[in-house]
Motif scaffolding. Sequence first.
Motif, PDB file in Angstrom:
ATOM      1  N   TRP A 127     100.601  66.929  24.484  1.00 51.60           N
ATOM      2  CA  TRP A 127      99.353  67.688  24.574  1.00 51.60           C
ATOM      3  C   TRP A 127      98.727  67.555  25.955  1.00 51.60           C
ATOM      4  N   ASP A 128      98.988  66.464  26.671  1.00 53.53           N
ATOM      5  CA  ASP A 128      98.483  66.349  28.043  1.00 53.53           C
ATOM      6  C   ASP A 128      99.167  67.352  28.966  1.00 53.53           C
ATOM      7  N   LEU A 129     100.476  67.522  28.802  1.00 56.58           N
ATOM      8  CA  LEU A 129     101.204  68.516  29.601  1.00 56.58           C
ATOM      9  C   LEU A 129     100.697  69.919  29.280  1.00 56.58           C
ATOM     10  N   ALA A 130     100.435  70.189  28.001  1.00 60.61           N
ATOM     11  CA  ALA A 130      99.887  71.496  27.624  1.00 60.61           C
ATOM     12  C   ALA A 130      98.536  71.718  28.297  1.00 60.61           C
ATOM     13  N   GLY A 131      97.707  70.663  28.356  1.00 62.03           N
ATOM     14  CA  GLY A 131      96.416  70.784  29.022  1.00 62.03           C
ATOM     15  C   GLY A 131      96.563  71.050  30.507  1.00 62.03           C
ATOM     16  N   ALA A 132      97.504  70.333  31.148  1.00 61.93           N
ATOM     17  CA  ALA A 132      97.746  70.569  32.577  1.00 61.93           C
ATOM     18  C   ALA A 132      98.229  71.993  32.818  1.00 61.93           C
ATOM     19  N   VAL A 233      97.014  75.234  17.606  1.00 59.29           N
ATOM     20  CA  VAL A 233      98.139  75.231  18.541  1.00 59.29           C
ATOM     21  C   VAL A 233      99.174  74.231  18.054  1.00 59.29           C
ATOM     22  N   THR A 234     100.452  74.598  18.126  1.00 59.92           N
ATOM     23  CA  THR A 234     101.513  73.643  17.871  1.00 59.92           C
ATOM     24  C   THR A 234     102.476  73.640  19.053  1.00 59.92           C
ATOM     25  N   LEU A 235     103.083  72.489  19.298  1.00 62.63           N
ATOM     26  CA  LEU A 235     103.973  72.291  20.437  1.00 62.63           C
ATOM     27  C   LEU A 235     105.290  71.712  19.957  1.00 62.63           C
ATOM     28  N   TRP A 236     106.325  71.812  20.783  1.00 58.20           N
ATOM     29  CA  TRP A 236     107.605  71.206  20.418  1.00 58.20           C
ATOM     30  C   TRP A 236     108.480  71.027  21.657  1.00 58.20           C
ATOM     31  N   TYR A 237     109.432  70.115  21.503  1.00 59.95           N
ATOM     32  CA  TYR A 237     110.475  69.919  22.498  1.00 59.95           C
ATOM     33  C   TYR A 237     111.784  70.502  21.967  1.00 59.95           C
ATOM     34  N   ASP A 238     112.670  70.866  22.890  1.00 57.76           N
ATOM     35  CA  ASP A 238     114.053  71.111  22.514  1.00 57.76           C
ATOM     36  C   ASP A 238     114.918  70.332  23.501  1.00 57.76           C
ATOM     37  N   GLU A 239     116.162  70.727  23.642  1.00 56.37           N
ATOM     38  CA  GLU A 239     117.047  69.961  24.526  1.00 56.37           C
ATOM     39  C   GLU A 239     116.802  70.247  26.001  1.00 56.37           C
ATOM     40  N   GLY A 245     105.600  76.063  22.784  1.00 59.29           N
ATOM     41  CA  GLY A 245     104.357  76.011  22.040  1.00 59.29           C
ATOM     42  C   GLY A 245     103.957  77.374  21.525  1.00 59.29           C
ATOM     43  N   ARG A 246     102.989  77.381  20.642  1.00 57.01           N
ATOM     44  CA  ARG A 246     102.490  78.630  20.058  1.00 57.01           C
ATOM     45  C   ARG A 246     101.008  78.503  19.781  1.00 57.01           C
ATOM     46  N   ILE A 247     100.261  79.540  20.132  1.00 56.05           N
ATOM     47  CA  ILE A 247      98.858  79.641  19.732  1.00 56.05           C
ATOM     48  C   ILE A 247      98.805  80.497  18.467  1.00 56.05           C
ATOM     49  N   HIS A 248      98.347  79.906  17.386  1.00 56.12           N
ATOM     50  CA  HIS A 248      98.352  80.563  16.080  1.00 56.12           C
ATOM     51  C   HIS A 248      97.174  81.525  15.935  1.00 56.12           C
ATOM     52  N   PRO A 249      97.213  82.397  14.936  1.00 59.60           N
ATOM     53  CA  PRO A 249      96.064  83.284  14.683  1.00 59.60           C
ATOM     54  C   PRO A 249      94.788  82.480  14.446  1.00 59.60           C
ATOM     55  N   PRO A 250      93.636  83.062  14.755  1.00 58.01           N
ATOM     56  CA  PRO A 250      92.379  82.315  14.642  1.00 58.01           C
ATOM     57  C   PRO A 250      92.038  81.929  13.209  1.00 58.01           C
ATOM     58  N   VAL A 251      91.337  80.817  13.099  1.00 61.97           N
ATOM     59  CA  VAL A 251      90.773  80.381  11.817  1.00 61.97           C
ATOM     60  C   VAL A 251      89.348  80.915  11.767  1.00 61.97           C
ATOM     61  N   ASP A 252      89.115  81.865  10.888  1.00 60.14           N
ATOM     62  CA  ASP A 252      87.805  82.510  10.818  1.00 60.14           C
ATOM     63  C   ASP A 252      86.805  81.675  10.027  1.00 60.14           C
ATOM     64  N   VAL A 253      85.531  81.852  10.350  1.00 60.81           N
ATOM     65  CA  VAL A 253      84.456  81.222   9.577  1.00 60.81           C
ATOM     66  C   VAL A 253      84.254  82.046   8.308  1.00 60.81           C
ATOM     67  N   PRO A 254      84.327  81.430   7.112  1.00 59.44           N
ATOM     68  CA  PRO A 254      84.103  82.179   5.869  1.00 59.44           C
ATOM     69  C   PRO A 254      82.735  82.847   5.861  1.00 59.44           C
ATOM     70  N   GLU A 255      82.663  84.004   5.232  1.00 65.40           N
ATOM     71  CA  GLU A 255      81.404  84.759   5.213  1.00 65.40           C
ATOM     72  C   GLU A 255      80.363  84.137   4.304  1.00 65.40           C
ATOM     73  N   SER A 256      80.792  83.370   3.307  1.00 63.29           N
ATOM     74  CA  SER A 256      79.832  82.774   2.374  1.00 63.29           C
ATOM     75  C   SER A 256      80.184  81.316   2.132  1.00 63.29           C
ATOM     76  N   GLY A 257      79.218  80.603   1.530  1.00 61.78           N
ATOM     77  CA  GLY A 257      79.417  79.196   1.227  1.00 61.78           C
ATOM     78  C   GLY A 257      78.504  78.318   2.054  1.00 61.78           C
TER      79      GLY A 257
END
Length: 303
Positions: A127-132, A233-239, A245-257
Amino acid sequence: MSGARERLTDTLYGLGWATVKKLPEPVSVALGRTIADTVWKRRGASVLRLESNLARVVPDAGPERLAELSKAGMRSYMRYWMESFRLPAWSPERVKNGVQIQDTDRLTDAIASGRGVILALPHLANWDLAGAWVTTKLEIPFTTVAERLKPETLYDRFVAYREGLGMEVLPHEGGSAFGTLARRLRAGGLVCLVADRDLSASGTEVKFFGDTARMPSGPALLAQQTGALLLPVTLWYDESPVMGGRIHPPVDVPESGTKAEKTSVMTQALADAFATGIAGHPQDWHMLQRLWLDDLEPRQESS
């Protein structure tokens, strides 16, 4: 941790940053793998905990498969450290070419619109490399928080290291960090938070790989209070030397509750996104601590 052990820990980390970054990259890669294999063979508490955590992620894995996963996991963990020790010496081009993130438009479009963004990620890969990469390739500064480590000199090393990569680092303790993060987001800024392990014991309970764990409430609460976009966000190594890495779809704030109900729904959505990345690359999940409530709290013995 005793004072002598704290000083030793600080000295070892200092040596790592001072010496490993001077090694040729193939040498540091080989050194990291050798250290990882040596630690794995000793079957210490951290390795056993990693294996126990991986058993929940891959429930159908037998002992041989779990041993393979934990060995690969320790190699991935040491790759994180070897990269982190070397990162201050990497050129901007090396950082830019060392990461490939999918769906970055979800981040860049929101920042360009003036809307704040929260990136929440688990302890996957580096995650530090992703930040850089974010500060170097995308040229987007961001704010994060860091756990108060002991000794204080070690915490100072981590803060200086991350600030050197272009990050604003706030201490995890105290409510002032939340207020500062909220101000950054309301100003259209970026906040990045590692969010798969609760450090406050007051987090939100989620179902994670079939059992109950507790994850930080901060990302969901910040999104509710500031209107910022919450992106897992999720990250991974390969060989290859390149981290994916991938930025996933947003997590929305529920309209009620209620606030608590909204926080629960949103934190569960984060946990679900994290789980997809961890299930796809279990060896890159560096969770060497207890996480699930069943592991944290002793069960009542039946009479």
